[in-house]
Structure formats: structure tokens, C-alpha cells
Design a protein around this motif. Structure first.
Motif, PDB file in Angstrom:
ATOM      1  N   GLY A  85       0.773  -1.348  -0.147  1.00  0.00           N
ATOM      2  CA  GLY A  85       0.023  -0.020  -0.047  1.00  0.00           C
ATOM      3  C   GLY A  85       0.706   1.190  -0.028  1.00  0.00           C
ATOM      4  N   ASN A  86       2.133   1.077  -0.143  1.00  0.00           N
ATOM      5  CA  ASN A  86       3.155   2.187  -0.073  1.00  0.00           C
ATOM      6  C   ASN A  86       3.585   2.489  -1.611  1.00  0.00           C
ATOM      7  OD1 ASN A  86       3.047   2.589   2.767  1.00  0.00           O
ATOM      8  ND2 ASN A  86       3.783   0.686   2.952  1.00  0.00           N
ATOM      9  N   ASP A  99       4.902   6.342   2.554  1.00  0.00           N
ATOM     10  CA  ASP A  99       3.640   5.823   2.686  1.00  0.00           C
ATOM     11  C   ASP A  99       2.454   6.378   2.113  1.00  0.00           C
ATOM     12  OD1 ASP A  99       2.855   8.059   4.220  1.00  0.00           O
ATOM     13  OD2 ASP A  99       3.430   7.425   5.953  1.00  0.00           O
ATOM     14  N   SER A 100       1.257   6.288   2.137  1.00  0.00           N
ATOM     15  CA  SER A 100       0.283   6.731   1.368  1.00  0.00           C
ATOM     16  C   SER A 100      -0.063   8.198   1.640  1.00  0.00           C
ATOM     17  CB  SER A 100      -1.061   5.818   1.592  1.00  0.00           C
ATOM     18  OG  SER A 100      -1.175   5.759   2.897  1.00  0.00           O
ATOM     19  N   SER A 120       6.713  -7.907  -5.998  1.00  0.00           N
ATOM     20  CA  SER A 120       5.821  -8.869  -5.541  1.00  0.00           C
ATOM     21  C   SER A 120       5.077  -8.580  -4.319  1.00  0.00           C
ATOM     22  CB  SER A 120       6.297 -10.222  -5.454  1.00  0.00           C
ATOM     23  OG  SER A 120       5.248 -11.425  -5.100  1.00  0.00           O
ATOM     24  N   GLY A 121       3.868  -7.924  -4.338  1.00  0.00           N
ATOM     25  CA  GLY A 121       3.303  -7.530  -3.189  1.00  0.00           C
ATOM     26  C   GLY A 121       3.923  -6.752  -2.261  1.00  0.00           C
ATOM     27  N   HIS A 122       4.339  -6.842  -1.114  1.00  0.00           N
ATOM     28  CA  HIS A 122       5.012  -5.996  -0.258  1.00  0.00           C
ATOM     29  C   HIS A 122       6.678  -5.981  -0.724  1.00  0.00           C
ATOM     30  CE1 HIS A 122       1.322  -4.696   1.974  1.00  0.00           C
ATOM     31  NE2 HIS A 122       1.051  -5.820   1.964  1.00  0.00           N
ATOM     32  N   ASN A 138      11.297  -4.112   1.660  1.00  0.00           N
ATOM     33  CA  ASN A 138      10.076  -4.113   1.623  1.00  0.00           C
ATOM     34  C   ASN A 138       9.605  -2.893   2.095  1.00  0.00           C
ATOM     35  OD1 ASN A 138      10.341  -4.375   4.465  1.00  0.00           O
ATOM     36  ND2 ASN A 138       9.563  -6.440   4.827  1.00  0.00           N
ATOM     37  N   SER A 139       8.404  -2.496   2.784  1.00  0.00           N
ATOM     38  CA  SER A 139       8.068  -1.233   3.397  1.00  0.00           C
ATOM     39  C   SER A 139       8.598  -0.811   4.519  1.00  0.00           C
ATOM     40  CB  SER A 139       6.368  -1.383   3.569  1.00  0.00           C
ATOM     41  OG  SER A 139       5.792  -1.536   2.487  1.00  0.00           O
TER      42      SER A 139
END
Length: 403
Positions: A85-86, A99-100, A120-122, A138-139
Motif C-alpha cells: 500500500g506504499n 507511505d500513502s 511482488s506484493g510488499h 519491503n515497506s
């Protein structure tokens, strides 16, 4: 107390002795009435919920507003990718994650000539074409660094952090797997490919859990062309197989330049004349093939659907997207006119946009929204809400809400 009990017993006897009245039958009838009333209320509530869900699913939005905007500086030449979501930004000089709402989560500096990314995803992997280092993030930040002793040609990462790298080794092309959750120079799998045996790997992908890998090999022999889509299993089933190879399928006179896992159980490959679907969490099998008669303009997918875009030949609209399910069945054809820069399949939504305009519809064909952005958009990121999106522009990160 004994007088009360005696009174109740005597009353029950009297009621039971009156013709047409049975005390126990009256209790049972009362309980049935309560049950039926309760069941009716529950059915009405369920029907109301289904009606509201149907209304919401088919709700049409006519406007969009920016409900939050955070100024950011996007370095010229930087590329932008969705990371969970980032937002991941990367360039020749490094990468960062926001971040968003535009808040900085972390940044990493490096020097690359031609950075390439796999997400791939996060989890994301960033490496330099012809370089020898792959950063896995990752995030939350950096998970690990992979250092290779040969030039990198392609990279792929799974959501579990497994990294596959196609490396150039003179007359041999090597596909190596690494644990990207640590700093390493040691591969966990080494697969060699040669043009006179297996062919050249034109596309490679990993399942989200990192257990399966698919490779599309191009093989040419005396002018005859063949593509092999091969699957490798790195779990118990593939451990005792040569090079972990568990299944493969040949396609004559065609190139399959793109293979992709949709989820841990389903993959697909696409060529200029067909799309093929594979199913199986251990030994994937070719379960469906759909032949294509028009030139493919783009391919997009999520865990449940694949969308294939063509130029529309009928003149009804500029483009047509045929949508396939994981079983290989075509479930919908969407017609649209937007000169798109990206298409997102998010749950049962299809989001088509360029820097100035956007069209959103669902798999059932209901047009949910068509409109223009207030500012030129580089990247659009869906959120957990079906009416709220994050838009990355050249100078801000905006939260857009549909009305």
C-alpha cells in the motif's frame, strides 16, 4: 414453597383435563412461533444486507475530490512503483519508500546505470542490468543484499523474499536462486541453460511463496522455433528431481515472451497467438489454451483475473480488453477509448488511466467512474476502500475520493 409447587401441579392437571387443551402442546407451539419470528427477522436482515451490497457494487460515481495532499519532491528521472500500500521511488542514485500520505519510510543510496525492479506484493528487488548487486526491500526497509559474480540480465522476486537472477556466463546462461532475506553471495539453486539444449530464458517468474519457478525458454534448431514453458519446484516434491524440474510444455512456431504467476496455484503465459493457463501447487499442468487472432497490446493481472488488451477492430471504441479467470475462461470483454499509461486489476475492479483521465469499472461491466484528474498523475494506487485512491504526481501525493 411446597404450597406453590402443589398449586402449579394442580393447575397443570386442570389444564390438561380440559378438552382440546394440552399444556405441553401450547409450550411447543410458543417455541415454534418464537423460532419462526426470529428466522423471519434474520432473513429480512440478510436480504437487506444483500440489497445494500448490490446497490454499493453497482453504485456510479460522478465526481472525484482531493481530500488530502502532501507535497513531495520526485527526482527527475525517478521511476515510481506500488509497494504493497506504499510507494517505491528508484533511480540511478538510489531508492526510497513513502507511505500513502507522503511520509518518508526509508531511503537507500546506490549507483546504477540501468536499474530494473521486480515487485511482488510488499517485497521488491532492485538490480542493475549488467551489474552484480540486487537490493531486496519491503515497506520496513532493506531485507537483504544479493551479490553475484556474473553480470545480471533479469531479476525476479517472490513475496517471501526469494530472488531469481538470470546471469550471463559466456556460452551458458545461469538462473540462480538466492535467499533475499539476508546478505548473501551464495545461491540456493543453480540452473544452467544453453541454446543447443534447453534454449534461452526469455521470461522468468516465481510464485508468491517462492516455492515454484516458471521459465519460458526459446529454442531454435535449423530454423525451427519452439518455446518451452518449464516449471521448477523447490519444495519436497522437486527436491529429488534433476534441477528441481517437475513439468514442462512445448509450443511450436511461437514465442512465449511473458510468463507470470497469479497466485501460488495458478500461472499463465502469453504469446502472439495464444494465452495458456497452468494450475497446480506442486507440478503445474496446462489446463486451458485460448487462441488469439489479434496483436496483443498489453497484459495485466491480479490473483484472480488476466486482462489482455487489443486494438478494437470494430470501430466501436479504440481498445478492447478480454478478461480471463484462473480457469482460462473468458468472463468479460471491456471496450474503452482512453490512451492508457497503466491498467490495474484490483479485486473485481478494472482501473484504466493515464496522467490526465481515469475510467473505473467492475468485472461485470458496470462503469463505476469516468473523469479527469486535477493534476497530472504518475501512479495510481488503490486502497482498501473501493472509492478512495492514492495518486502520485510530480509534486505531491494526493488522496482522491470518489463521490
Amino acid at each position: 414453597m411446597s404450597n406453590v409447587r402443589d398449586y402449579l401441579k394442580e393447575k397443570e392437571k386442570r389444564l390438561g383435563s380440559i378438552p382440546g387443551i394440552n399444556y405441553k402442546d401450547k409450550i411447543w407451539s410458543h417455541r415454534l412461533a418464537v423460532f419462526y419470528r426470529t428466522a423471519l427477522v434474520l432473513i429480512l436482515i440478510a436480504a437487506g444486507v444483500v440489497f445494500l451490497m448490490f446497490q454499493w457494487k453497482n453504485k456510479i460515481f460522478t465526481d472525484s475530490v482531493i481530500v488530502n495532499s502532501t507535497p513531495v519532491t520526485v527526482v527527475q528521472g525517478a521511476r515510481v512503483e506500488k509497494l504493497g500500500g506504499n510507494i517505491l521511488l528508484y533511480s540511478k542514485d538510489g531508492m526510497s519508500c513513502l507511505d500513502s500520505k507522503g511520509g518518508a519510510l526509508w531511503n537507500q543510496t546506490f549507483e546504477m546505470q540501468n536499474p530494473m525492479v521486480s515487485v511482488s506484493g510488499h517485497v521488491a528487488a532492485v538490480g542493475d542490468y549488467n551489474g552484480r548487486t540486487i537490493y531486496v526491500v519491503n515497506s520496513g526497509g532493506q531485507l537483504g543484499t544479493v551479490n553475484t559474480n556474473l553480470p545480471i540480465r533479469k531479476i525476479c522476486v517472490s513475496e517471501s523474499g526469494v530472488v531469481a537472477a538470470v546471469l550471463d556466463d559466456a556460452d551458458v546462461t545461469r538462473i540462480l536462486l538466492y535467499n533475499g532475506n539476508e546478505n548473501t553471495e551464495t545461491s540456493i539453486v543453480d540452473i544452467k541453460a544453453t541454446m543447443n539444449k534447453s534454449g534461452y530464458p526469455v521470461s522468468i517468474c516465481l510464485s508468491p511463496n517462492g516455492k515454484l519457478m516458471a521459465i519460458s525458454y526459446l529454442y531454435v534448431d535449423s530454423g525451427d522455433m519452439k518455446t518451452t514453458v518449464a516449471f521448477f519446484n523447490f519444495g519436497e516434491v522437486g527436491r529429488n528431481q534433476s534441477d528441481n524440474y517437475v513439468s514442462g510444455y512445448d509450443y511450436l512456431d511461437t514465442i512465449v515472451p511473458y510468463v507470470q504467476f497469479m497466485n501460488n496455484n495458478t500461472a499463465f503465459g502469453i504469446s502472439d497467438d495464444r494465452i495458456v493457463f497452468f494450475e497446480g501447487s506442486e507440478k503445474p499442468a496446462n489446463i486451458a489454451t485460448a487462441f488469439l487472432e489479434e496483436e496483443v497490446q498489453g497484459v495485466y493481472n491480479n490473483e484472480s483475473y488476466v486482462g489482455v488488451v487489443f486494438v478494437n477492430q470494430t470501430g466501436e471504441s479504440a481498445y478492447r480488453m478480454d478478461v480471463y479467470s484462473t480457469s482460462g475462461n473468458k468472463v468479460h470483454s471491456l471496450f474503452f477509448d482512453i490512451e492508457y499509461s497503466d491498467i490495474i486489476l484490483n479485486r473485481d475492479q478494472i482501473i484504466i488511466y493515464n496522467d490526465l483521465e481515469c475510467q473505473i469499472c467492475n468485472i461485470g461491466g458496470v462503469d463505476k467512474f469516468t473523469g479527469e484528474f486535477e493534476k497530472p498523475v504518475t501512479l495510481l494506487v488503490p486502497t482498501s476502500s473501493v472509492y478512495r485512491y492514492v495518486a502520485v504526481t510530480g509534486s505531491s501525493i494526493d488522496t482522491i475520493e470518489l463521490k
